[in-house]
Design a protein around this motif. Structure first.
Motif, PDB file in Angstrom:
ATOM      1  N   ALA A  56      50.459  36.993  37.534  1.00 45.49           N
ATOM      2  CA  ALA A  56      51.310  37.444  36.526  1.00 45.49           C
ATOM      3  C   ALA A  56      52.034  38.740  37.358  1.00 45.49           C
ATOM      4  O   ALA A  56      52.197  39.805  36.499  1.00 45.49           O
ATOM      5  N   ASP A  57      52.180  38.771  38.601  1.00 43.66           N
ATOM      6  CA  ASP A  57      52.876  40.096  39.168  1.00 43.66           C
ATOM      7  C   ASP A  57      54.476  39.995  39.262  1.00 43.66           C
ATOM      8  O   ASP A  57      54.967  40.702  39.995  1.00 43.66           O
ATOM      9  N   GLY A  58      54.989  38.756  38.995  1.00 42.31           N
ATOM     10  CA  GLY A  58      56.362  38.558  39.075  1.00 42.31           C
ATOM     11  C   GLY A  58      56.618  37.888  40.313  1.00 42.31           C
ATOM     12  O   GLY A  58      57.732  37.501  40.448  1.00 42.31           O
ATOM     13  N   TYR A  59      55.790  37.656  41.288  1.00 42.17           N
ATOM     14  CA  TYR A  59      55.857  37.052  42.455  1.00 42.17           C
ATOM     15  C   TYR A  59      55.330  35.464  42.575  1.00 42.17           C
ATOM     16  O   TYR A  59      53.825  35.553  42.111  1.00 42.17           O
TER      17      TYR A  59
ATOM     18  N   MET B 126      40.974  26.379  48.619  1.00 47.03           N
ATOM     19  CA  MET B 126      42.272  26.456  47.851  1.00 47.03           C
ATOM     20  C   MET B 126      42.802  27.768  48.533  1.00 47.03           C
ATOM     21  O   MET B 126      42.277  28.823  48.565  1.00 47.03           O
ATOM     22  N   HIS B 127      43.794  27.732  49.286  1.00 49.83           N
ATOM     23  CA  HIS B 127      44.615  28.939  49.977  1.00 49.83           C
ATOM     24  C   HIS B 127      45.523  29.193  49.089  1.00 49.83           C
ATOM     25  O   HIS B 127      46.572  28.776  48.464  1.00 49.83           O
ATOM     26  N   PHE B 128      45.834  30.624  49.130  1.00 47.88           N
ATOM     27  CA  PHE B 128      46.970  31.279  48.499  1.00 47.88           C
ATOM     28  C   PHE B 128      47.853  32.165  49.320  1.00 47.88           C
ATOM     29  O   PHE B 128      47.059  32.969  50.187  1.00 47.88           O
ATOM     30  N   ILE B 129      49.151  32.089  49.475  1.00 45.27           N
ATOM     31  CA  ILE B 129      49.890  32.910  50.326  1.00 45.27           C
ATOM     32  C   ILE B 129      50.866  33.741  49.694  1.00 45.27           C
ATOM     33  O   ILE B 129      51.587  33.161  48.941  1.00 45.27           O
ATOM     34  N   ASP B 130      50.447  34.943  49.632  1.00 44.05           N
ATOM     35  CA  ASP B 130      51.397  36.021  48.562  1.00 44.05           C
ATOM     36  C   ASP B 130      52.196  36.746  49.296  1.00 44.05           C
ATOM     37  O   ASP B 130      51.938  37.574  50.251  1.00 44.05           O
ATOM     38  N   TYR B 131      53.534  36.930  48.698  1.00 45.87           N
ATOM     39  CA  TYR B 131      54.531  37.688  49.261  1.00 45.87           C
ATOM     40  C   TYR B 131      54.882  38.779  48.305  1.00 45.87           C
ATOM     41  O   TYR B 131      56.312  39.145  48.433  1.00 45.87           O
ATOM     42  N   ALA B 132      53.978  39.521  47.538  1.00 46.22           N
ATOM     43  CA  ALA B 132      54.257  40.438  46.628  1.00 46.22           C
ATOM     44  C   ALA B 132      54.676  41.877  47.460  1.00 46.22           C
ATOM     45  O   ALA B 132      55.378  42.428  46.832  1.00 46.22           O
TER      46      ALA B 132
END
Length: 279
Positions: A55-58, A69-75
């Motif tokens: 819930a950070d908008g990205y 389970m992999h996460f790729i975050d571009y925040a």
């Protein structure tokens, strides 16, 4: 899937020999603004999905490989890589209301904010679907509906034949809903919250594509799919649209392939999968 990033409201990932690149749509063209980022594991078991789980908008990219389970975050400017390791191998995830739902053979997990928020044991799990505050768990011979926050049991419907090769298809409006379940045989059932009814019997030697929903102004919500060299479009009660089935001549629809509806400025289109030829 499309995501947003720290420097772009619309971006599409691309995996290549150099790692992952994010192509952003700026000034009416696609641009690789940051170059490739190395990623250790980019062969995933299922297509990537995206959701803003913290819930950070990205929106993050989310992929499954075995038990991880992999996460790729571009925040931030540079991507952040995170992962969760589960006790057993995972099946295809779905997203709903800023959460990811996935399952093993016998356990359903809810994941949010890069951690396991809840889990519950169920035997012989095949597929998941979600709407509003409810989660559908399709088992081999049972359709189970639970609350998607605490997994409280809401409903359980016995199925009359083996299921699990197809995703359940959902339609809902306010407190009304319908769940379409395609059996492994290709027969299709509809559950409306009270009754389970067969609305299509597969008499052919083929199996259908994954059914999907289609809406038009004349008939409202309809179910469509391909079967052999024919396209089908039917009402909620199983009655065929008067213009269907459509004979497709030498084109044969891919069994289990995903059907997709597309809304364009020229109207609504139904796309059916053709093996090795796209749609």
């Amino acid at each position: 899937p499309a995501i947003n990033a720290n420097y772009s409201d619309l971006a599409i990932p691309f995996f290549g020999a150099d790692g992952i690149q994010l192509f952003s749509y700026l000034n009416n063209e696609w641009q690789d603004l940051m170059g490739a980022s190395e990623i250790i594991d980019w062969f995933f078991d299922y297509p990537l999905i995206s959701e803003d789980t913290n819930a950070d908008g990205y929106k993050e990219l989310i992929g499954i490989r075995g038990k991880v389970m992999h996460f790729i975050d571009y925040a931030n400017i540079n991507p952040t890589f995170r992962q969760i390791t589960f006790p057993d191998s995972l099946y295809a995830p779905i997203t709903h209301n800023q959460a990811v739902y996935t399952h093993t053979d016998n356990c359903v997990y809810k994941v949010s904010d890069f951690g396991i928020a809840n889990f519950c044991s169920f035997g012989d799990i095949k597929r998941l679907a979600a709407w509003q505050d409810q989660l559908v768990i399709l088992k081999l011979r049972e359709l189970v509906i639970v609350n998607n926050q605490d997994f409280t049991l809401l409903d359980a419907i016995e199925l009359v034949e083996d299921c699990g090769d197809y995703d359940p298809v959902l339609w809902y409006y306010e407190d009304r809903y319908m769940i379409y379940v395609t059996a492994n045989s290709g027969n299709i059932y509809r559950y409306d919250g009270s009754n389970l009814k067969k609305i299509f019997t597969n008499h052919s030697d083929y199996l259908p594509s994954q059914p999907a929903l289609f809406v038009d102004d004349d008939h409202g919500v309809q179910l469509f799919f391909g079967l052999g060299n024919r396209a089908y479009l039917m009402m909620n009660n199983g009655a065929l649209n008067s213009r269907f089935p459509r004979y497709l001549d030498g084109v044969y629809i891919q069994e289990h392939g995903y059907s997709r509806a597309l809304k364009t400025s020229e109207g609504n289109l139904m796309h059916l999968p053709v093996k090795d030829q796209g749609y």
